[in-house]
Motif scaffolding. Structure first.
Motif, PDB file in Angstrom:
ATOM      1  N   GLY A  81       0.830  -1.195   0.000  1.00 58.87           N
ATOM      2  CA  GLY A  81       0.000   0.000   0.000  1.00 58.87           C
ATOM      3  C   GLY A  81       0.855   1.231   0.000  1.00 58.87           C
ATOM      4  N   SER A  82       0.224   2.381  -0.068  1.00 64.30           N
ATOM      5  CA  SER A  82       0.969   3.630   0.007  1.00 64.30           C
ATOM      6  C   SER A  82       0.085   4.695   0.590  1.00 64.30           C
ATOM      7  N   LYS A  83       0.688   5.574   1.383  1.00 65.08           N
ATOM      8  CA  LYS A  83       0.000   6.725   1.913  1.00 65.08           C
ATOM      9  C   LYS A  83       1.048   7.761   2.235  1.00 65.08           C
ATOM     10  N   PHE A 100      11.388  -6.918  -0.977  1.00 64.46           N
ATOM     11  CA  PHE A 100      11.240  -6.014   0.167  1.00 64.46           C
ATOM     12  C   PHE A 100      12.465  -6.043   1.065  1.00 64.46           C
ATOM     13  N   LYS A 101      12.675  -4.925   1.743  1.00 69.99           N
ATOM     14  CA  LYS A 101      13.661  -4.828   2.813  1.00 69.99           C
ATOM     15  C   LYS A 101      13.056  -3.968   3.923  1.00 69.99           C
ATOM     16  N   ILE A 102      13.150  -4.447   5.142  1.00 71.38           N
ATOM     17  CA  ILE A 102      12.731  -3.672   6.315  1.00 71.38           C
ATOM     18  C   ILE A 102      13.957  -2.913   6.788  1.00 71.38           C
ATOM     19  N   ASN A 103      13.900  -1.585   6.752  1.00 69.83           N
ATOM     20  CA  ASN A 103      15.107  -0.806   7.022  1.00 69.83           C
ATOM     21  C   ASN A 103      15.046   0.038   8.287  1.00 69.83           C
ATOM     22  N   GLY A 149       5.828  -2.858  14.728  1.00 66.87           N
ATOM     23  CA  GLY A 149       4.834  -1.991  14.099  1.00 66.87           C
ATOM     24  C   GLY A 149       5.242  -0.547  14.243  1.00 66.87           C
ATOM     25  N   GLY A 150       4.302   0.299  14.660  1.00 66.50           N
ATOM     26  CA  GLY A 150       4.609   1.706  14.844  1.00 66.50           C
ATOM     27  C   GLY A 150       5.160   2.319  13.579  1.00 66.50           C
ATOM     28  N   TYR A 151       6.377   2.842  13.684  1.00 65.24           N
ATOM     29  CA  TYR A 151       7.020   3.471  12.533  1.00 65.24           C
ATOM     30  C   TYR A 151       8.029   2.559  11.852  1.00 65.24           C
ATOM     31  N   THR A 152       7.806   1.258  11.912  1.00 63.87           N
ATOM     32  CA  THR A 152       8.638   0.333  11.150  1.00 63.87           C
ATOM     33  C   THR A 152       8.481   0.640   9.658  1.00 63.87           C
ATOM     34  N   TYR A 153       9.606   0.726   8.961  1.00 62.84           N
ATOM     35  CA  TYR A 153       9.587   1.062   7.537  1.00 62.84           C
ATOM     36  C   TYR A 153      10.160  -0.072   6.697  1.00 62.84           C
ATOM     37  N   TYR A 154       9.597  -0.230   5.509  1.00 62.94           N
ATOM     38  CA  TYR A 154      10.093  -1.225   4.559  1.00 62.94           C
ATOM     39  C   TYR A 154       9.877  -0.677   3.151  1.00 62.94           C
ATOM     40  N   GLY A 155      10.231  -1.464   2.184  1.00 64.95           N
ATOM     41  CA  GLY A 155       9.986  -1.089   0.791  1.00 64.95           C
ATOM     42  C   GLY A 155      10.943  -1.807  -0.125  1.00 64.95           C
ATOM     43  N   ASN A 156      10.973  -1.360  -1.369  1.00 62.96           N
ATOM     44  CA  ASN A 156      11.959  -1.832  -2.328  1.00 62.96           C
ATOM     45  C   ASN A 156      12.475  -0.611  -3.078  1.00 62.96           C
ATOM     46  N   GLU A 176      11.788   0.545  -5.911  1.00 62.15           N
ATOM     47  CA  GLU A 176      10.716   1.304  -6.564  1.00 62.15           C
ATOM     48  C   GLU A 176       9.989   2.229  -5.593  1.00 62.15           C
ATOM     49  N   SER A 177       9.790   1.777  -4.355  1.00 59.26           N
ATOM     50  CA  SER A 177       9.051   2.571  -3.360  1.00 59.26           C
ATOM     51  C   SER A 177       9.974   3.412  -2.480  1.00 59.26           C
ATOM     52  N   ASN A 178      11.251   3.396  -2.770  1.00 59.14           N
ATOM     53  CA  ASN A 178      12.240   4.191  -2.040  1.00 59.14           C
ATOM     54  C   ASN A 178      12.367   3.778  -0.583  1.00 59.14           C
ATOM     55  N   TYR A 179      11.891   2.596  -0.247  1.00 57.77           N
ATOM     56  CA  TYR A 179      12.095   2.005   1.073  1.00 57.77           C
ATOM     57  C   TYR A 179      11.490   2.814   2.219  1.00 57.77           C
ATOM     58  N   ILE A 180      10.432   3.589   1.994  1.00 57.03           N
ATOM     59  CA  ILE A 180       9.871   4.403   3.083  1.00 57.03           C
ATOM     60  C   ILE A 180       8.377   4.149   3.290  1.00 57.03           C
TER      61      ILE A 180
END
Length: 237
Positions: A24-26, A149-152, A199-206, A208-212
């Motif tokens: 998803g994205s927001k 995906f990578k959780i960063n 959870g909370g402010y855990t960030y992930y992405g690839n 394409e999504s700039n990992y945020i």
């Protein structure tokens, strides 16, 4: 050895609560002061200590620059982990997420108690190897989050102990799974149980999504998993 049904197997897949099946994205979240929260080093750089702690709700963080045992920044509540308790459980969380990020099936398997996954597969009618077991889980993760995906940035947004209703239900299930594989004596080797929420402010992405992307965009309740200390060492369940 008793056979495990599919429902029992499902809860063994690292405990992730997969409540959505697509990326998803927001808009990125912001602190109450209007400072953009990108997670990790960006958040720390752009926010005061007060803003950071207010936004993240945790009391401290482990950073790769300060602790060679972590490769991903982890925000956590220091009432559970501190210099007195040690950080071994958080190091295991880092090890587990690092293994997921790299898609390293052997490294993922190493986060479980030795022999557990092999025993699970032997007790099941669905999996003929632990490699297949982990492959199915990793595929589900990619379908839920996104390919590559990578959780960063990790926030341990909740930690529940024995006495909490939901935690006790999960502990009972994990205990039974362990007894199915190893017998009742395994329970005496467990010295600590925790139900963690990533959870909370855990960030992930690839790329394409700039990992945020916030993890809670697709998993509103975050990823829930148990960390058990067995024979003096923490393991993911």
């Amino acid at each position: 050895m008793k056979k495990m049904n599919k429902a029992a197997l499902a809860v063994l897949l690292a405990g992730a609560m997969l409540t959505a099946v697509s990326c998803g994205s927001k808009e990125s979240s912001s602190s109450s002061s209007g400072v953009r929260v990108d997670g990790g080093a960006n958040a720390r750089k752009n926010m005061t200590d007060e803003e950071y702690h207010s936004a993240y709700m945790a009391n401290d963080d482990l950073k790769p620059a300060d602790d060679s045992n972590v490769s991903i920044q982890i925000s956590y509540d220091n009432s559970f982990w501190n210099d007195s308790t040690g950080y071994d459980e958080l190091y295991m969380v880092n090890k587990y997420v690092e293994a997921l990020n790299s898609g390293d099936y052997e490294a993922i398997a190493a986060c479980y108690y030795p022999g557990f996954l092999d025993g699970v597969c032997k007790a099941s009618e669905r999996y003929d190897s632990e490699e297949k077991f982990i492959e199915d889980y990793y595929t589900t993760m990619e379908q839920t989050l996104c390919e590559g995906f990578k959780i960063n940035f990790i926030e341990i947004s909740d930690c529940r102990l024995a006495g909490d209703t939901e935690a006790d239900a999960r502990f009972e299930s994990r205990d039974q799974n362990l007894k199915t594989v190893f017998g009742d004596d395994i329970i005496s080797k467990i010295t600590d149980r925790k139900l963690l929420t990533m959870g909370g402010y855990t960030y992930y992405g690839n790329e394409e999504s700039n990992y945020i992307t916030e993890l809670t965009n697709v998993l509103p309740e975050g990823m829930l998993f148990c960390v058990y200390t067995i024979d003096g060492k923490p393991y993911i369940f």
